[in-house]
Scaffold this motif. Structure first.
Motif, mmCIF file in Angstrom:
data_model
loop_
_atom_site.group_PDB
_atom_site.id
_atom_site.type_symbol
_atom_site.label_atom_id
_atom_site.label_comp_id
_atom_site.label_asym_id
_atom_site.label_seq_id
_atom_site.Cartn_x
_atom_site.Cartn_y
_atom_site.Cartn_z
ATOM 1 N N GLN A 585 -5.277 3.838 1.141
ATOM 2 C CA GLN A 585 -4.558 3.159 0.056
ATOM 3 C C GLN A 585 -3.447 2.237 0.548
ATOM 4 O O GLN A 585 -3.071 1.310 -0.166
ATOM 5 N N LYS A 586 -2.919 2.482 1.738
ATOM 6 C CA LYS A 586 -1.757 1.706 2.190
ATOM 7 C C LYS A 586 -2.053 0.762 3.346
ATOM 8 O O LYS A 586 -1.182 -0.032 3.705
ATOM 9 N N ARG A 587 -3.215 0.868 3.924
ATOM 10 C CA ARG A 587 -3.503 0.040 5.094
ATOM 11 C C ARG A 587 -4.694 -0.879 4.823
ATOM 12 O O ARG A 587 -5.511 -0.635 3.949
ATOM 13 N N ASP A 588 -4.782 -1.932 5.618
ATOM 14 C CA ASP A 588 -5.851 -2.918 5.492
ATOM 15 C C ASP A 588 -7.069 -2.400 6.254
ATOM 16 O O ASP A 588 -7.073 -2.351 7.481
ATOM 17 N N GLN A 633 -13.848 4.367 -3.671
ATOM 18 C CA GLN A 633 -14.414 3.289 -2.855
ATOM 19 C C GLN A 633 -13.607 3.105 -1.570
ATOM 20 O O GLN A 633 -14.170 2.913 -0.485
ATOM 21 N N LEU A 634 -12.278 3.150 -1.672
ATOM 22 C CA LEU A 634 -11.435 2.977 -0.490
ATOM 23 C C LEU A 634 -11.679 4.089 0.528
ATOM 24 O O LEU A 634 -11.850 3.833 1.725
ATOM 25 N N ILE A 635 -11.685 5.324 0.052
ATOM 26 C CA ILE A 635 -11.897 6.455 0.962
ATOM 27 C C ILE A 635 -13.301 6.405 1.550
ATOM 28 O O ILE A 635 -13.505 6.693 2.737
ATOM 29 N N ARG A 836 -2.535 -8.132 14.930
ATOM 30 C CA ARG A 836 -2.197 -9.513 14.566
ATOM 31 C C ARG A 836 -0.998 -9.624 13.635
ATOM 32 O O ARG A 836 -0.329 -10.663 13.601
ATOM 33 N N PHE A 837 -0.714 -8.566 12.879
ATOM 34 C CA PHE A 837 0.292 -8.674 11.833
ATOM 35 C C PHE A 837 1.386 -7.614 11.982
ATOM 36 O O PHE A 837 1.174 -6.558 12.578
ATOM 37 N N THR A 838 2.536 -7.945 11.408
ATOM 38 C CA THR A 838 3.565 -6.925 11.187
ATOM 39 C C THR A 838 3.285 -6.276 9.843
ATOM 40 O O THR A 838 3.094 -6.974 8.844
ATOM 41 N N VAL A 839 3.237 -4.962 9.818
ATOM 42 C CA VAL A 839 2.989 -4.231 8.577
ATOM 43 C C VAL A 839 4.328 -3.783 8.007
ATOM 44 O O VAL A 839 5.119 -3.120 8.680
ATOM 45 N N ILE A 840 4.579 -4.166 6.756
ATOM 46 C CA ILE A 840 5.828 -3.807 6.081
ATOM 47 C C ILE A 840 5.483 -2.948 4.873
ATOM 48 O O ILE A 840 4.716 -3.377 4.003
ATOM 49 N N TYR A 873 2.504 6.205 -7.215
ATOM 50 C CA TYR A 873 2.570 7.662 -7.300
ATOM 51 C C TYR A 873 3.520 8.023 -8.446
ATOM 52 O O TYR A 873 4.671 8.368 -8.232
ATOM 53 N N GLY A 874 3.020 7.878 -9.675
ATOM 54 C CA GLY A 874 3.877 8.153 -10.818
ATOM 55 C C GLY A 874 4.978 7.127 -10.925
ATOM 56 O O GLY A 874 4.723 5.926 -11.102
ATOM 57 N N GLU A 875 6.233 7.583 -10.787
ATOM 58 C CA GLU A 875 7.377 6.680 -10.920
ATOM 59 C C GLU A 875 7.635 5.879 -9.652
ATOM 60 O O GLU A 875 8.457 4.965 -9.650
ATOM 61 N N ARG A 876 6.928 6.197 -8.558
ATOM 62 C CA ARG A 876 7.194 5.587 -7.263
ATOM 63 C C ARG A 876 6.036 4.679 -6.856
ATOM 64 O O ARG A 876 4.872 5.029 -7.014
ATOM 65 N N ALA A 877 6.379 3.518 -6.333
ATOM 66 C CA ALA A 877 5.378 2.579 -5.829
ATOM 67 C C ALA A 877 5.538 2.434 -4.323
ATOM 68 O O ALA A 877 6.658 2.489 -3.802
ATOM 69 N N ALA A 878 4.411 2.256 -3.641
ATOM 70 C CA ALA A 878 4.425 1.978 -2.207
ATOM 71 C C ALA A 878 3.610 0.706 -2.000
ATOM 72 O O ALA A 878 2.384 0.721 -2.123
ATOM 73 N N ASP A 879 4.286 -0.407 -1.719
ATOM 74 C CA ASP A 879 3.632 -1.702 -1.532
ATOM 75 C C ASP A 879 3.642 -2.054 -0.046
ATOM 76 O O ASP A 879 4.702 -2.059 0.592
ATOM 77 N N THR A 880 2.462 -2.348 0.473
ATOM 78 C CA THR A 880 2.320 -2.631 1.899
ATOM 79 C C THR A 880 1.865 -4.071 2.087
ATOM 80 O O THR A 880 0.927 -4.529 1.423
ATOM 81 N N PHE A 881 2.523 -4.788 3.014
ATOM 82 C CA PHE A 881 2.221 -6.197 3.267
ATOM 83 C C PHE A 881 1.886 -6.384 4.749
ATOM 84 O O PHE A 881 2.577 -5.842 5.625
ATOM 85 N N TYR A 882 0.837 -7.147 5.018
ATOM 86 C CA TYR A 882 0.501 -7.579 6.374
ATOM 87 C C TYR A 882 0.982 -9.021 6.506
ATOM 88 O O TYR A 882 0.466 -9.907 5.814
ATOM 89 N N VAL A 883 1.980 -9.267 7.357
ATOM 90 C CA VAL A 883 2.640 -10.572 7.377
ATOM 91 C C VAL A 883 2.743 -11.118 8.797
ATOM 92 O O VAL A 883 2.653 -10.387 9.791
#
Length: 919
Positions: A585-588, A633-635, A836-840, A873-883
């Motif tokens: 869910q959090k990685r490319d 599908q992701l898993i 190739r990218f920095t993951v944030i 995750y309910g009230e919490r979000a985890a947003d991941t960016f490859y930059v």
């Protein structure tokens, strides 16, 4: 009665002083006295409530006395109002036999169980219909009660009408059952009580029991059918006050008891069980009183908004690894659990009573079925029972054997034996826990092929589970104060075990085809069952529950009889039980480094298979709707790529080979238009072909070709993407700085949540950006008007026809109650997760257009986003960016990292949200 035991009643209200004041006002001011009388009554009500609020603050768990105090306060006001109506408003010196009124409290008021803002349920009984004096008095009383701001539920009936309606209507019958004399004609009330017993109750006991249980089951189903939901309804929810009241109603109806204490006298409860009944009732009444006081209204749902406040008011304190609110809710669920076990005991006694009364006599009496013996236990009528009261004391291993046999033989446990097991659970000591026979029985139960979930739940209700596995006892009734987890830890675990069993039986093949296929080929099915049991066993201890849980697994697995290899597998699974879901869910997953790192952690196919199944049941057991096709599908994609790497090593994984294989698959998918791949393959670049799944790439290339041929500067394509349970939104436009955050803003304005985003730029400078979008309820956009709104909103955002920031700030939060939680924003940089990218990764409170704000902050810091992955995750979000930076390089330099971190924290902060809302 509760009212008689109430201490210092005059501090709540002094009826005689109030009555004298009303009398003085009525005589002195005549017809103009009404406003002053209402004011005097209201003052008495407010002062009484203030006194009871003070008492609640001093004794925050005194549920019974506070509930009785509010009933007493209303009693005295009703008496004063009745006397005023009959003495001053409608005096009648020589009343006829028809001019009589008996005032009866019903409902919670009748039981003397009132919270501060409970309804006042009153029944007016009269000898006959159409008595003008009675109608005038009743009307006058009601108007005065309404003037006080009370919510009054009332009925006015003759005794004949009341008896007739009670026979026809279960609600009326129940109301009269718990009716209590308040004031007026005592003889009329007594006559009604006598007629009720004779005309309504007698001979209808079975019917009442059946209807009450049907009513209870329907209510439970309506409320979620679990006593472990994390936002319970303390009145109507499973294990709540209504369940206790139902026991009292049934006992009173069948045995004519006048008080709950009499349930002991008639043998329905033991003294200790009645104490548990009272303790649970006292606590629940106190919680309800606090809830009403905080909200200033009749509120019975214990939502996240109020849990923390009530925990503080009831003086729960933080402990290492467990907050005050989590300790409060754990105590709440323990009381709900007690209510459930008491209900089973109570109903078993009632069931036996009716069975004995209906036993056949005469010639056929000798043809009753005989009980059989199973391992010394008695089995009769589909129930297993201990043959004697000292059965478990003679051999405590039988406490485990009881539940194992119930599962293996598909039997119910006799409630009386459940009571024995609960009573004797204290016999389980260290020696029994180390007993090989007991552990073998427990492992057989855990891995049973019939209905281990239900029997483990019984074992937990009886307290045997927590005694035999003390680590499990520590998470018994434990909640997590967040909006993601729907159940307590023990309930979540037992549900996960049940899901695992259903997958093994093939019952969930449509939802979990891969897990269903894999589970039959595991080297050790029992290792997986134990891993599911232990995966959350160390929650609430402070520290990483995965690491602590792995230590628990290394201690418990040998005790359960697992081999050294099985123990190591279980410990690894517990330690890494979040790895697969977090990676998926959090990685490319298109980044080769993601797969390399995951495979390096997994190392073997056996671990991968077990982890995939554990991940599926863990997510699904969190609550309804947490497992969906998108997560599946992701898993699945992660599993397939990891499986290929584990089996074949680096064969077929060269970059050139992967690109060629993907292009060949896309050609096959688009058939007669396969020439488009050759035409645009080089323009799109290898990174595109590696990143995008073949089905999306096939859609993209046809769309891209059409846009180029038409000369469109902006082309937006939306399509329901069934494989991922979302809507695929593809935007093809001339690439320019800020494109990503503007598209994201447009999608948010249309009411969409972005769950995944992948950004590409062709060699000719065209952006091909793919977004997977759902609505706030996790459903795809499918209706034509939804699609039209989405397309229009994106186009307006890209054309600068709307000012995004203020418009987005006005949108409601995805979860309106998320402000009840403390979510500190956190930014994590990782330069090792991708070549190739920095993951944030940004963790923050989920809010409207969070992705848009974070993407804008990245744009303003001069970064290029390659892909974004959004997890809630309910009230919490985890947003991941490859930059990367504008040169295509990873981010370096401590000063730049700190500046970027500050910008992202500001974008995710509550303060920014408040400023934008004010603007």
């Amino acid at each position: 009665m509760r009212l008689q035991a109430l201490s210092d009643r005059r501090a709540i209200i002094e009826r005689r002083i109030l009555a004298a004041r009303i009398d003085e006002l009525a005589k002195g001011e005549g017809s103009s006295a009404r406003p002053a009388i209402v004011a005097a009554l209201k003052e008495a009500l407010e002062e009484g409530r203030a006194e009871l609020t003070r008492r609640l603050e001093e004794q925050p768990s005194a549920g019974h006395s506070i509930a009785a105090g509010h009933a007493y306060l209303i009693d005295q006001l009703v008496r004063v109002i009745y006397d005023h109506a009959t003495l001053h408003l409608y005096p009648a010196s020589n009343r006829s036999s028809a001019e009589r009124i008996a005032i009866m409290a019903v409902g919670g008021y009748g039981r003397a169980e009132m919270a501060p803002f409970s309804d006042v349920d009153i029944a007016f009984l009269t000898p006959q219909r159409h008595a003008p004096w009675c109608e005038q008095v009743i009307e006058a009383m009601l108007y005065l009660l309404w003037d006080l701001g009370l919510k009054v539920g009332h009925s006015s009936r003759t005794l004949d009408d009341a008896m007739r309606m009670a026979k026809e209507d279960l609600t009326v019958r129940t109301a009269l059952l718990e009716g209590r004399y308040v004031w007026g004609d005592q003889a009329l009330y007594d006559e009604g009580a006598r007629r009720y017993r004779i005309e309504v109750v007698m001979g209808t006991e079975r019917q009442f029991l059946r209807e009450k249980l049907e009513e209870r089951n329907a209510r439970h189903k309506r409320m979620g059918d679990s006593r472990y939901v994390v936002e319970p309804n303390i009145k109507d929810g499973k294990g709540g006050l209504r369940d206790l009241q139902t026991l009292y109603w049934i006992g009173k109806y069948i045995h004519r008891v006048d008080a709950a204490a009499d349930l002991v006298t008639v043998g329905l409860f033991t003294e200790s069980e009645y104490r548990r009944f009272r303790n649970a009732e006292r606590f629940l009444l106190a919680v309800r009183a606090h809830l009403h006081t905080i909200t200033g209204r009749a509120e019975d749902r214990l939502t996240f908004d109020y849990q923390r406040q009530i925990a503080e008011r009831m003086r729960f304190a933080d402990r290492p690894g467990k907050s005050a609110v989590e300790r409060f809710m754990q105590f709440y669920f323990l009381q709900a659990k007690h209510v459930g076990s008491l209900t089973g005991i109570f109903l078993s006694h009632i069931d036996e009573e009716f069975a004995q009364k209906s036993q056949r006599g005469g010639f056929f009496a000798g043809f009753r079925t005989r009980p059989r013996s199973v391992a010394g236990f008695t089995v009769h009528g589909g129930r297993i029972a201990a043959p004697s009261d000292d059965w478990f004391r003679k051999d405590p291993v039988r406490l485990i054997e009881l539940f194992r046999l119930a599962e293996a033989e598909e039997l119910e446990i006799h409630p009386r034996t459940m009571r024995q097991a609960q009573r004797d659970s204290g016999l389980i000591d260290h020696a029994l826990r180390e007993d090989p026979r007991a552990n073998a029985l427990f492992l057989d139960l855990l891995t049973g092929r019939n209905n281990s979930e239900t029997v483990l739940r019984w074992m937990n209700e009886a307290g045997v589970f927590g005694r035999f596995v003390p680590d499990f006892g520590r998470v018994n009734a434990q909640m997590q104060f967040d909006m993601y987890h729907h159940y307590t830890v023990d309930e979540h675990t037992i549900r996960a075990i049940g899901l695992l069993a259903r997958i093994e039986k093939g019952e969930l093949v449509s939802d979990h085809p891969r897990a269903t296929r894999l589970i039959g080929g595991l080297a050790s099915r029992r290792a997986l069952y134990v891993a599911v049991l232990l995966h959350d066993i160390a929650k609430g201890r402070g520290g990483d529950h995965s690491e602590l849980g792995a230590d628990v697994a290394r201690e418990l697995c040998p005790r359960f009889g697992l081999t050294e290899g099985e123990t190591e597998l279980v410990a690894w699974l517990v330690l890494h039980h979040l790895l697969m879901s977090s990676t998926a869910q959090k990685r490319d997953l298109a980044d080769p480094k993601t797969i390399e790192d995951f495979v390096a952690a997994v190392q073997s196919m056996e671990r991968l298979k077990n982890l995939a199944i554990l991940t599926a049941v863990d997510i699904r057991a969190v609550g309804p709707g947490t497992w969906n096709s998108w997560k599946g599908q992701l898993i699945g994609s992660l599993y397939d790529q990891a499986q290929e790497r584990l089996r074949l090593g680096h064969i077929r994984h060269g970059r050139k080979e992967r690109v060629a294989a993907k292009q060949a698959e896309v050609k096959e998918r688009i058939g007669e238009r396969a020439d488009l791949v050759d035409r645009y393959a080089r323009s799109m670049g290898d990174a595109y072909w590696i990143a995008e799944p073949a089905d999306i790439a096939a859609r993209n290339i046809v769309h891209y070709a059409a846009a180029r041929e038409a000369g469109d500067k902006l082309s937006i394509f939306e399509q329901y993407y069934e494989a991922r349970g979302a809507t695929l939104v593809t935007v093809i436009a001339s690439d320019h700085p800020g494109l990503f955050y503007r598209i994201a803003g447009g999608i948010h304005l249309a009411g969409g949540n972005i769950i995944d985003a992948r950004i590409h730029t062709t060699r000719e400078g065209w952006a091909i950006d793919n977004f997977l979008v759902q609505d706030p309820q996790g459903r795809p956009f499918r209706e034509p008007q939804q699609i039209e709104r989405l397309e229009r909103s994106i186009a307006d955002a890209l054309a600068n026809r709307i000012d995004l920031a203020p418009r987005l700030a006005q949108r409601p939060l995805p979860h309106g109650r998320s402000k009840a939680f403390d979510v500190d924003p956190r930014v994590v940089f990782d330069n090792s997760a991708s070549n190739r990218f920095t993951v944030i990764e940004v963790n923050a409170r989920d809010r409207s257009a969070l992705l848009n704000r974070l993407a804008r902050a990245l744009f303003e810091e001069g970064l290029v986003v390659n892909s974004a992955h959004v997890t809630a995750y309910g009230e919490r979000a985890a947003d991941t960016f490859y930059v990367t930076d504008v040169t295509g390089a990873k981010l370096t330099g401590e000063a730049r990292m700190k500046r970027l971190e500050a910008a992202l924290l500001e974008a995710a902060s509550d303060a920014l949200q408040a400023r934008l809302e004010d603007a």
